[in-house]
Design an enzyme around this catalytic site. Sequence first.
Site, PDB file in Angstrom:
ATOM      1  N   GLY A  12       0.807  -1.228   0.000  1.00  0.00           N
ATOM      2  CA  GLY A  12       0.000   0.000   0.000  1.00  0.00           C
ATOM      3  C   GLY A  12       0.832   1.267   0.000  1.00  0.00           C
ATOM      4  O   GLY A  12       0.389   2.322   0.471  1.00  0.00           O
ATOM      5  N   ALA A  14       1.584   3.279  -2.300  1.00  0.00           N
ATOM      6  CA  ALA A  14       1.184   4.391  -3.175  1.00  0.00           C
ATOM      7  C   ALA A  14       0.057   5.209  -2.549  1.00  0.00           C
ATOM      8  O   ALA A  14      -0.412   6.188  -3.135  1.00  0.00           O
ATOM      9  CB  ALA A  14       0.756   3.868  -4.548  1.00  0.00           C
ATOM     10  N   GLY A  15      -0.374   4.803  -1.357  1.00  0.00           N
ATOM     11  CA  GLY A  15      -1.439   5.541  -0.677  1.00  0.00           C
ATOM     12  C   GLY A  15      -0.863   6.655   0.182  1.00  0.00           C
ATOM     13  O   GLY A  15       0.330   6.980   0.098  1.00  0.00           O
ATOM     14  N   PHE A  16      -1.683   7.206   1.017  1.00  0.00           N
ATOM     15  CA  PHE A  16      -1.310   8.377   1.821  1.00  0.00           C
ATOM     16  C   PHE A  16      -0.148   8.066   2.787  1.00  0.00           C
ATOM     17  O   PHE A  16       0.975   8.561   2.635  1.00  0.00           O
ATOM     18  CB  PHE A  16      -2.560   8.868   2.558  1.00  0.00           C
ATOM     19  N   ILE A  17      -0.403   7.219   3.771  1.00  0.00           N
ATOM     20  CA  ILE A  17       0.629   7.004   4.801  1.00  0.00           C
ATOM     21  C   ILE A  17       1.780   6.178   4.225  1.00  0.00           C
ATOM     22  O   ILE A  17       2.956   6.463   4.492  1.00  0.00           O
ATOM     23  CB  ILE A  17       0.035   6.318   6.051  1.00  0.00           C
ATOM     24  N   GLY A  18       1.439   5.166   3.408  1.00  0.00           N
ATOM     25  CA  GLY A  18       2.487   4.317   2.836  1.00  0.00           C
ATOM     26  C   GLY A  18       3.490   5.116   2.020  1.00  0.00           C
ATOM     27  O   GLY A  18       4.700   4.876   2.099  1.00  0.00           O
ATOM     28  N   THR A 137      -5.476   0.978  13.218  1.00  0.00           N
ATOM     29  CA  THR A 137      -6.130   2.252  13.518  1.00  0.00           C
ATOM     30  C   THR A 137      -6.756   2.228  14.906  1.00  0.00           C
ATOM     31  O   THR A 137      -7.176   1.166  15.387  1.00  0.00           O
ATOM     32  CB  THR A 137      -7.230   2.509  12.466  1.00  0.00           C
ATOM     33  N   ASP A 138      -6.872   3.402  15.521  1.00  0.00           N
ATOM     34  CA  ASP A 138      -7.541   3.466  16.828  1.00  0.00           C
ATOM     35  C   ASP A 138      -9.035   3.160  16.704  1.00  0.00           C
ATOM     36  O   ASP A 138      -9.706   2.917  17.697  1.00  0.00           O
ATOM     37  CB  ASP A 138      -7.318   4.836  17.498  1.00  0.00           C
ATOM     38  N   GLU A 139      -9.538   3.149  15.452  1.00  0.00           N
ATOM     39  CA  GLU A 139     -10.974   2.889  15.283  1.00  0.00           C
ATOM     40  C   GLU A 139     -11.363   1.473  15.703  1.00  0.00           C
ATOM     41  O   GLU A 139     -12.537   1.194  15.923  1.00  0.00           O
ATOM     42  CB  GLU A 139     -11.397   3.140  13.833  1.00  0.00           C
ATOM     43  N   TYR A 162     -15.447  -0.809   8.122  1.00  0.00           N
ATOM     44  CA  TYR A 162     -14.004  -0.571   7.960  1.00  0.00           C
ATOM     45  C   TYR A 162     -13.261  -1.001   9.219  1.00  0.00           C
ATOM     46  O   TYR A 162     -12.327  -1.810   9.167  1.00  0.00           O
ATOM     47  CB  TYR A 162     -13.735   0.915   7.667  1.00  0.00           C
ATOM     48  N   LYS A 166     -10.535  -4.068   9.946  1.00  0.00           N
ATOM     49  CA  LYS A 166      -9.179  -3.851  10.482  1.00  0.00           C
ATOM     50  C   LYS A 166      -8.989  -4.660  11.780  1.00  0.00           C
ATOM     51  O   LYS A 166      -7.934  -5.243  12.012  1.00  0.00           O
ATOM     52  CB  LYS A 166      -8.933  -2.362  10.752  1.00  0.00           C
TER      53      LYS A 166
END
Length: 345
Positions: A12, A14-18, A137-139, A162, A166
């Site tokens: 992953g 190419a995503g935001f955090i990656g 994630t904290d979710e 989601y 996770k």
Amino acid sequence: MSAQKPVLLITGGAGFIGSNFLRYMHETYQNYHLVNLDKLTYAGNTANLDLLEGAVNYTFIEGDIADEQLVQRIFAKYDIHGVIHFAAESHVDRSIQDSKQFVQTNVLGTLTLLQVAKQDWEEKGVLKERRFHQISTDEVYGSLSAEGKFSEDTPYDPRNPYSASKAGANLLVKSFGYTYGMNIVISSSSNNYGPRQHTEKLIPTIISKALKLEEIPIYGDGKNIRDWLYVEDHCRGLDAIFHHAPPFSTYNIGGGNEVQNLEIAKTVCSLLDEIKPELLHENSLTSFQELITHTKDRLGHDRRYAVDDTKLRQDLGWEPQEALSTGLRKTVRWYVEQWEGVTAP
Ligand SMILES: NC(=O)c1ccc[n+]([C@@H]2O[C@H](COP(=O)([O-])OP(=O)(O)OC[C@H]3O[C@@H](n4cnc5c(N)ncnc54)[C@H](O)[C@@H]3O)[C@@H](O)[C@H]2O)c1
């Protein structure tokens, strides 16, 4: 390929955090070969990785983490020293509309990576040395009322598809630690913000709608609280955990910035007021805040997230370096410059 360097498989990327993490690792370490496996879904963007283009210690592979044969071929070709697993379907709203792909990628994809990594590392006799780092994630912990924070011991209580997917993935990761003695670690972070995030997420949405002079949608009363973490601080935390956390440990990573969504929207608008005053004047606005509109609340909208990251601070000496005010300013400027092709003041 730089043959002698230990190879890390980043999923992953190419995503935001990656992509922020790959850039961080590329700049921080010269002694790794970084292999990025990304399916390039709507959320993946290779432009996020322009810095690594042509780098000798970087390889991009377009593909699905749930494609077992592909993952096996990657482990056969490269001697993977560690997996840092970001790839996921990541948008809560999309999971509420249709959750199948979330189970496919987040649960089955994670299982595929675990199985192939376990088999490869077992055959090489390095199962306890090589590390599988699950990005979470904290979710997964659910929702909080006004008091308290999630600790690493808070039982999972996911409230949307989601976060359920996770949590399911995390439980599989843990089970590979318990059952096979695999060297796993799990880190659960709060809401990230910063450059290279997809426009569907809150802060880029606020900026993009404001620049287009469209209504800025805020769910419900806007009083839902998130703990904002600058993405580079997250990357430094992940580096510390991947390299120094004991096997089979879990860590929370928070920003220490609990803010209501409406306040975030107002702050971003105020920054845009400073950066784009001409756009306001041309359109007879005094502030972009005038564009904020309350919309019907998200189904099952978690009220408050906040993580206690004392363990990470005490065990590994990590602490966030970016204040929310400076991080938001950098972030807003980055999007304005990207989207408008101008240098923001
Ligand atoms: N964004 C946050 O605030 C946040 C907070 C805590 C944890 N996380 C977790 O961090 C990770 C990264 O989040 P993000 O915000 O960067 O997500 P993102 O949606 O920006 O990026 C996800 C990346 O995964 C890739 N991908 C999706 N399905 C794939 C598949 N089947 N095979 C290979 N690649 C696939 C996409 O192409 C994309 O590049 C996720 O696991 C997410 O749950 C995110």
